[in-house]
Design an enzyme around this catalytic site. Structure first.
Site, PDB file in Angstrom:
ATOM      1  N   PRO A  10      24.304  -4.565  -0.776  1.00 21.04           N
ATOM      2  CA  PRO A  10      22.987  -4.475  -1.397  1.00 21.04           C
ATOM      3  C   PRO A  10      22.126  -3.319  -0.888  1.00 21.04           C
ATOM      4  CG  PRO A  10      23.126  -6.378   0.069  1.00 21.04           C
ATOM      5  CD  PRO A  10      24.517  -5.837  -0.088  1.00 21.04           C
ATOM      6  N   ASN A  11      21.423  -2.746  -1.847  1.00 16.18           N
ATOM      7  CA  ASN A  11      20.458  -1.660  -1.622  1.00 16.18           C
ATOM      8  C   ASN A  11      21.100  -0.300  -1.356  1.00 16.18           C
ATOM      9  OD1 ASN A  11      18.120  -3.413  -1.892  1.00 16.18           O
ATOM     10  ND2 ASN A  11      18.765  -4.273   0.066  1.00 16.18           N
ATOM     11  N   ARG A  18      15.974   5.396  -0.582  1.00 16.02           N
ATOM     12  CA  ARG A  18      15.674   4.303   0.338  1.00 16.02           C
ATOM     13  C   ARG A  18      15.568   4.798   1.787  1.00 16.02           C
ATOM     14  NH1 ARG A  18      20.296   0.146   2.458  1.00 16.02           N
ATOM     15  NH2 ARG A  18      18.866  -1.290   3.459  1.00 16.02           N
ATOM     16  N   TYR A  23      18.570   6.530   6.337  1.00 11.58           N
ATOM     17  CA  TYR A  23      19.849   6.642   5.610  1.00 11.58           C
ATOM     18  C   TYR A  23      20.107   8.031   5.036  1.00 11.58           C
ATOM     19  CZ  TYR A  23      19.533   1.590   6.026  1.00 11.58           C
ATOM     20  OH  TYR A  23      19.425   0.319   6.535  1.00 11.58           O
ATOM     21  N   ASN A  73      30.969  -1.412   3.652  1.00  6.51           N
ATOM     22  CA  ASN A  73      29.618  -1.390   4.232  1.00  6.51           C
ATOM     23  C   ASN A  73      28.917  -2.602   3.639  1.00  6.51           C
ATOM     24  OD1 ASN A  73      27.004  -1.093   5.038  1.00  6.51           O
ATOM     25  ND2 ASN A  73      26.913   1.109   4.675  1.00  6.51           N
ATOM     26  N   ALA A  76      23.096  -5.565   4.279  1.00  7.72           N
ATOM     27  CA  ALA A  76      22.449  -6.725   4.915  1.00  7.72           C
ATOM     28  C   ALA A  76      23.376  -7.943   5.000  1.00  7.72           C
ATOM     29  CB  ALA A  76      21.165  -7.084   4.174  1.00  7.72           C
ATOM     30  N   GLU A  99      34.909  -1.699   8.831  1.00 11.01           N
ATOM     31  CA  GLU A  99      33.478  -1.933   8.572  1.00 11.01           C
ATOM     32  C   GLU A  99      32.732  -0.636   8.895  1.00 11.01           C
ATOM     33  OE1 GLU A  99      31.868  -5.146  10.926  1.00 11.01           O
ATOM     34  OE2 GLU A  99      29.799  -4.490  10.582  1.00 11.01           O
ATOM     35  N   HIS A 101      28.879   1.555   8.816  1.00 10.34           N
ATOM     36  CA  HIS A 101      27.426   1.591   8.650  1.00 10.34           C
ATOM     37  C   HIS A 101      26.958   3.025   8.768  1.00 10.34           C
ATOM     38  CE1 HIS A 101      27.182  -2.741   8.793  1.00 10.34           C
ATOM     39  NE2 HIS A 101      28.054  -2.692   9.792  1.00 10.34           N
ATOM     40  N   ARG A 108      18.654  -0.590  16.189  1.00 13.88           N
ATOM     41  CA  ARG A 108      17.588  -0.996  15.272  1.00 13.88           C
ATOM     42  C   ARG A 108      17.103  -2.417  15.614  1.00 13.88           C
ATOM     43  NH1 ARG A 108      19.391   0.306   9.403  1.00 13.88           N
ATOM     44  NH2 ARG A 108      17.155  -0.016   9.081  1.00 13.88           N
TER      45      ARG A 108
HETATM   46  C1  DQA Z   1      23.547  -0.641   6.900  1.00 14.99           C
HETATM   47  C2  DQA Z   1      22.812  -1.317   8.062  1.00 14.99           C
HETATM   48  C3  DQA Z   1      22.321  -2.693   7.663  1.00 14.99           C
HETATM   49  O1  DQA Z   1      21.608  -3.291   8.731  1.00 14.99           O
HETATM   50  C4  DQA Z   1      21.376  -2.603   6.484  1.00 14.99           C
HETATM   51  O2  DQA Z   1      21.006  -3.899   6.043  1.00 14.99           O
HETATM   52  C5  DQA Z   1      21.914  -1.788   5.361  1.00 14.99           C
HETATM   53  C6  DQA Z   1      22.691  -0.593   5.651  1.00 14.99           C
HETATM   54  C7  DQA Z   1      23.946   0.803   7.233  1.00 14.99           C
HETATM   55  O3  DQA Z   1      24.785   1.347   6.525  1.00 14.99           O
HETATM   56  O4  DQA Z   1      23.412   1.400   8.175  1.00 14.99           O
HETATM   57  O5  DQA Z   1      21.622  -2.050   4.197  1.00 14.99           O
HETATM   58  O6  DQA Z   1      24.726  -1.371   6.636  1.00 14.99           O
END
Ligand code: DQA
Length: 141
Positions: A10-11, A18, A23, A73, A76, A99, A101, A108
């Site tokens: 998500p997002n 964003r 990011y 990825n 959240a 995995e 990020h 964070r």
């Molecule tokens: C994320 C880190 C997560 O905490 C966050 O909710 C994201 C992006 C990252 O790629 O840094 O949406 O996965």
């Protein structure tokens, strides 16, 4: 030819717009092009994004059924989705899971320090911006 699914949660469809200070200012389309460039001749890579937990889980089932390696990825979902964790756990011993990020969640907020996915992934790459995906692709070569 090795197939790899790159699954984004998500997002991440809002990349570029964003929180660019976290990011970066490059969008998902850019990431898709980068990944296509980074893939080796024997890697067939498909990049997807969803805001839906059930869709993400279906894609993990697809990876299980088709024996496709996964770069994920979970965004959240990383921090709380036991349903996604259970799906990823199915992949153990069947395919490889990395995995990734973009940010380093450990630098964070506290809630980001927990990943319910990491212990069912083969490895974790975090904190290198979009380069995290390139490192993940390398890890699967
Ligand atoms: C994320 C880190 C997560 O905490 C966050 O909710 C994201 C992006 C990252 O790629 O840094 O949406 O996965």
């Amino acid at each position: 030819m090795k197939s790899i699914l790159v699954l984004n949660g998500p997002n991440l469809g809002m990349l570029g717009a964003r929180e660019p200070e976290v990011y970066g200012d490059l969008n998902l389309e850019h990431l898709k092009k980068q990944i296509a460039d980074w893939a080796t001749a024997d890697q067939h890579v498909e990049v997807r994004q969803t805001d839906s937990e059930s869709m993400m889980i279906e894609w993990v089932h697809e990876a299980f059924n088709n024996k496709t390696d996964v770069i994920i990825n979970p965004a959240a979902f990383t921090h709380y989705s036991y349903a996604l964790r259970d799906a990823v756990a199915m992949l153990e011993g069947v395919v490889k899971v990395v995995e990734v990020h973009i940010s380093n969640p450990h630098r964070r907020e506290k809630f980001r320090h927990t990943s319910v996915i990491s212990s069912v992934a083969n490895g974790v790459i975090a904190g290198f911006g979009l380069e995290s995906y390139r490192l993940a692709l390398n890890a699967l070569t």
